[in-house]
Scaffold this motif. Structure first.
Motif, PDB file in Angstrom:
ATOM      1  N   ILE A  19       0.891  -1.322  -0.193  1.00 20.81           N
ATOM      2  CA  ILE A  19       0.040   0.092  -0.090  1.00 20.81           C
ATOM      3  C   ILE A  19       1.040   1.190   0.037  1.00 20.81           C
ATOM      4  N   PRO A  20       1.369   1.884  -1.131  1.00 18.07           N
ATOM      5  CA  PRO A  20       2.157   3.017  -1.390  1.00 18.07           C
ATOM      6  C   PRO A  20       1.710   4.198  -0.555  1.00 18.07           C
ATOM      7  N   GLY A  21       2.622   4.695   0.673  1.00 13.50           N
ATOM      8  CA  GLY A  21       1.959   5.902   1.235  1.00 13.50           C
ATOM      9  C   GLY A  21       1.552   5.340   2.651  1.00 13.50           C
ATOM     10  N   LEU A  22       1.375   3.956   2.917  1.00 11.30           N
ATOM     11  CA  LEU A  22       1.052   3.600   4.071  1.00 11.30           C
ATOM     12  C   LEU A  22       1.989   2.559   4.594  1.00 11.30           C
ATOM     13  N   GLU A  23       3.390   2.567   3.958  1.00  7.63           N
ATOM     14  CA  GLU A  23       4.348   1.661   4.394  1.00  7.63           C
ATOM     15  C   GLU A  23       4.539   1.324   5.780  1.00  7.63           C
ATOM     16  N   HIS A  24       4.433   2.455   6.757  1.00  5.57           N
ATOM     17  CA  HIS A  24       4.614   2.270   8.052  1.00  5.57           C
ATOM     18  C   HIS A  24       3.548   1.688   8.848  1.00  5.57           C
ATOM     19  N   PHE A  25       2.223   1.440   7.985  1.00 11.83           N
ATOM     20  CA  PHE A  25       1.185   0.827   8.829  1.00 11.83           C
ATOM     21  C   PHE A  25       0.870  -0.554   8.278  1.00 11.83           C
ATOM     22  N   HIS A  26       1.765  -1.296   7.516  1.00  9.75           N
ATOM     23  CA  HIS A  26       1.846  -2.211   6.954  1.00  9.75           C
ATOM     24  C   HIS A  26       1.455  -3.556   8.064  1.00  9.75           C
ATOM     25  N   ASN A  27       2.072  -3.420   9.110  1.00  9.21           N
ATOM     26  CA  ASN A  27       1.865  -4.550  10.124  1.00  9.21           C
ATOM     27  C   ASN A  27       0.638  -4.357  10.734  1.00  9.21           C
ATOM     28  N   TRP A  28      -0.052  -3.313  10.600  1.00 12.86           N
ATOM     29  CA  TRP A  28      -1.388  -3.216  11.291  1.00 12.86           C
ATOM     30  C   TRP A  28      -2.539  -3.596  10.096  1.00 12.86           C
ATOM     31  N   ILE A  29      -2.211  -3.175   8.734  1.00 13.04           N
ATOM     32  CA  ILE A  29      -3.089  -3.493   8.004  1.00 13.04           C
ATOM     33  C   ILE A  29      -3.011  -4.921   7.350  1.00 13.04           C
ATOM     34  N   SER A  30      -1.969  -5.592   7.932  1.00 14.19           N
ATOM     35  CA  SER A  30      -1.788  -7.012   7.431  1.00 14.19           C
ATOM     36  C   SER A  30      -3.107  -7.846   8.752  1.00 14.19           C
ATOM     37  N   ILE A  31      -3.377  -7.138   9.620  1.00  9.99           N
ATOM     38  CA  ILE A  31      -4.095  -7.801  10.639  1.00  9.99           C
ATOM     39  C   ILE A  31      -5.518  -8.171   9.895  1.00  9.99           C
ATOM     40  N   PRO A  32      -6.304  -7.158   9.351  1.00 15.27           N
ATOM     41  CA  PRO A  32      -7.518  -7.360   8.783  1.00 15.27           C
ATOM     42  C   PRO A  32      -7.499  -8.195   7.209  1.00 15.27           C
ATOM     43  N   PHE A  33      -6.217  -8.106   6.597  1.00 12.79           N
ATOM     44  CA  PHE A  33      -5.933  -9.207   5.694  1.00 12.79           C
ATOM     45  C   PHE A  33      -5.828 -10.634   6.058  1.00 12.79           C
ATOM     46  N   THR A 179      -0.406  -4.545  -4.222  1.00 10.34           N
ATOM     47  CA  THR A 179      -0.379  -5.746  -3.538  1.00 10.34           C
ATOM     48  C   THR A 179      -0.386  -7.085  -4.289  1.00 10.34           C
ATOM     49  N   PHE A 180      -0.784  -6.751  -5.538  1.00  9.05           N
ATOM     50  CA  PHE A 180      -0.817  -7.847  -6.610  1.00  9.05           C
ATOM     51  C   PHE A 180      -0.823  -7.235  -7.806  1.00  9.05           C
ATOM     52  N   CYS A 181      -0.305  -8.241  -9.084  1.00  7.60           N
ATOM     53  CA  CYS A 181      -0.078  -7.957 -10.292  1.00  7.60           C
ATOM     54  C   CYS A 181      -1.329  -7.518 -11.054  1.00  7.60           C
ATOM     55  N   GLU A 182      -1.722  -6.091 -11.008  1.00 13.70           N
ATOM     56  CA  GLU A 182      -2.973  -5.556 -11.668  1.00 13.70           C
ATOM     57  C   GLU A 182      -2.469  -5.156 -13.149  1.00 13.70           C
ATOM     58  N   SER A 183      -3.361  -5.609 -13.917  1.00 11.64           N
ATOM     59  CA  SER A 183      -3.054  -5.447 -15.472  1.00 11.64           C
ATOM     60  C   SER A 183      -2.531  -4.159 -15.843  1.00 11.64           C
ATOM     61  N   ILE A 184      -3.411  -2.841 -15.590  1.00 13.65           N
ATOM     62  CA  ILE A 184      -3.036  -1.753 -16.105  1.00 13.65           C
ATOM     63  C   ILE A 184      -1.840  -0.992 -15.323  1.00 13.65           C
ATOM     64  N   ALA A 185      -1.641  -1.410 -14.012  1.00 11.32           N
ATOM     65  CA  ALA A 185      -0.455  -1.063 -13.366  1.00 11.32           C
ATOM     66  C   ALA A 185       0.843  -1.609 -13.913  1.00 11.32           C
ATOM     67  N   VAL A 186       0.901  -2.844 -14.226  1.00 13.14           N
ATOM     68  CA  VAL A 186       1.984  -3.472 -15.022  1.00 13.14           C
ATOM     69  C   VAL A 186       2.050  -2.588 -16.134  1.00 13.14           C
ATOM     70  N   ALA A 187       1.229  -2.379 -17.044  1.00 11.69           N
ATOM     71  CA  ALA A 187       1.273  -1.859 -18.393  1.00 11.69           C
ATOM     72  C   ALA A 187       1.858  -0.433 -18.379  1.00 11.69           C
ATOM     73  N   ARG A 188       1.609   0.271 -17.205  1.00  7.72           N
ATOM     74  CA  ARG A 188       2.002   1.741 -17.237  1.00  7.72           C
ATOM     75  C   ARG A 188       3.513   1.816 -16.850  1.00  7.72           C
TER      76      ARG A 188
END
Length: 312
Positions: A19-33, A179-188
């Motif tokens: 999650i760009p911009g929220l790297e410091h909160f990745h550990n917390w974001i991982s909990i709901p995931f 967080t995954f290989c999205e088509s348009i994100a890779v194409a850009r």
């Protein structure tokens, strides 16, 4: 070793940022995931187990529900484990073949989910509008054929996507803000012309989301018309109650999908992490809530689950 140096040294390696911009909160974001993934596995495997064990549930409606549960498990498994590796262990690297493989199976499963929703809407249409012919119209073999057609369509439509992407020349920057290989994100990330990728993406959306949602809307429109032609109030309630769970699941899948696509296309001023979070909500929340909705709204399934749990 620094990510930039790795990128320059191996052109076949890409990096998922999470999650760009929220790297410091990745550990917390991982909990709901992680919690959501556990709920998805437990709920959908419970549905599959109960339907397999109970002969009375071997009907078209529950067979289609099992296919939907399988697609939910596959979708979440393609996304969540890699996301947790990013959040917990900073394992962001992914090869181009691995990225394209994830993309192919993920989008194929999503289109298959859309086809399953169409079959579910058709099932409810036949059950309410032609109840006397339900068992002759929707046989197990016909459901299997419809599922095979949906899977074939998904494979045929998605197969060109990774093939087109694999032919693109990529720049030095191979960092995918996802967080995954999205088509348009890779194409850009490509240095070449991606017009064909954008056009194919729009065509794909029309051929799948546009067509499938039109068929679903038509089915439910015919159902509503048939219901209101019935004079009995009790019959009204019984007919509508059989559609409640299906309609809730339909909204659960379509609303986040449509909102995510609208934000992706027109929300240029929205922060990147909002786009990423919406994309993950679109993929994971329906898979998590789907078995819960059916467990609450479908009496037969609810009774069998409670009966099995109480017996154990």
């Amino acid at each position: 070793m620094d990510i930039v140096n790795l990128t320059h040294s191996d052109p076949s390696i890409f990096f998922l940022t999470g999650i760009p911009g929220l790297e410091h909160f990745h550990n917390w974001i991982s909990i709901p995931f992680a919690m959501g993934y556990i709920v998805i596995l437990l709920g959908n495997f419970m549905v599959l187990f109960i339907v397999k064990q109970e002969q009375t549930l071997h009907t078209p409606m529950y067979l289609v529900l099992c296919v939907l549960a399988i697609t939910d498990i596959i979708t979440s498994t393609l996304v969540v484990p890699k996301a947790l590796c990013i959040f917990w262990f900073k394992l962001k690297a992914i090869t181009l073949p691995g990225c394209l493989t994830q993309m192919f199976f993920l989008y194929t499963t999503l289109i298959m989910q859309s086809a399953v929703l169409v079959i579910m809407a058709f099932d409810r249409y036949v059950a309410i509008c032609n109840p006397l012919r339900y068992t002759t119209i929707l046989t197990k073999s016909r459901i299997a054929k419809l599922g095979l057609v949906g899977l074939t369509r998904a494979v045929v439509l998605i197969l060109p996507m990774p093939l087109i992407l694999s032919r693109l020349p990529f720049c030095d920057n191979r960092t995918i803000p996802q967080t995954f290989c999205e088509s348009i994100a890779v194409a850009r990330l490509s240095c070449g012309d991606i017009t064909i990728n954008r056009v194919y993406g729009m065509v794909l959306m029309v051929l799948t989301m546009g067509l499938d949602q039109s068929l679903i809307a038509l089915s439910y429109g015919l159902i509503i018309r048939a219901v209101f032609r019935i004079s009995s109030r009790k019959t009204h309630q019984n007919a509508l109650s059989t559609c409640t769970a299906h309609f809730c699941v339909l909204l659960l899948y379509c609303a986040p999908s449509l909102f995510s696509h609208m934000v992706h296309q027109y929300g240029k001023n929205i922060a990147p992490h909002v786009h990423i979070l919406l994309a993950n909500v679109y993929l994971l929340v329906p898979s998590m809530l789907n078995p819960i909705i059916y467990g609450v709204k479908t009496k037969e399934l609810r009774d069998k689950v409670l009966q099995y749990l109480c017996t154990k």
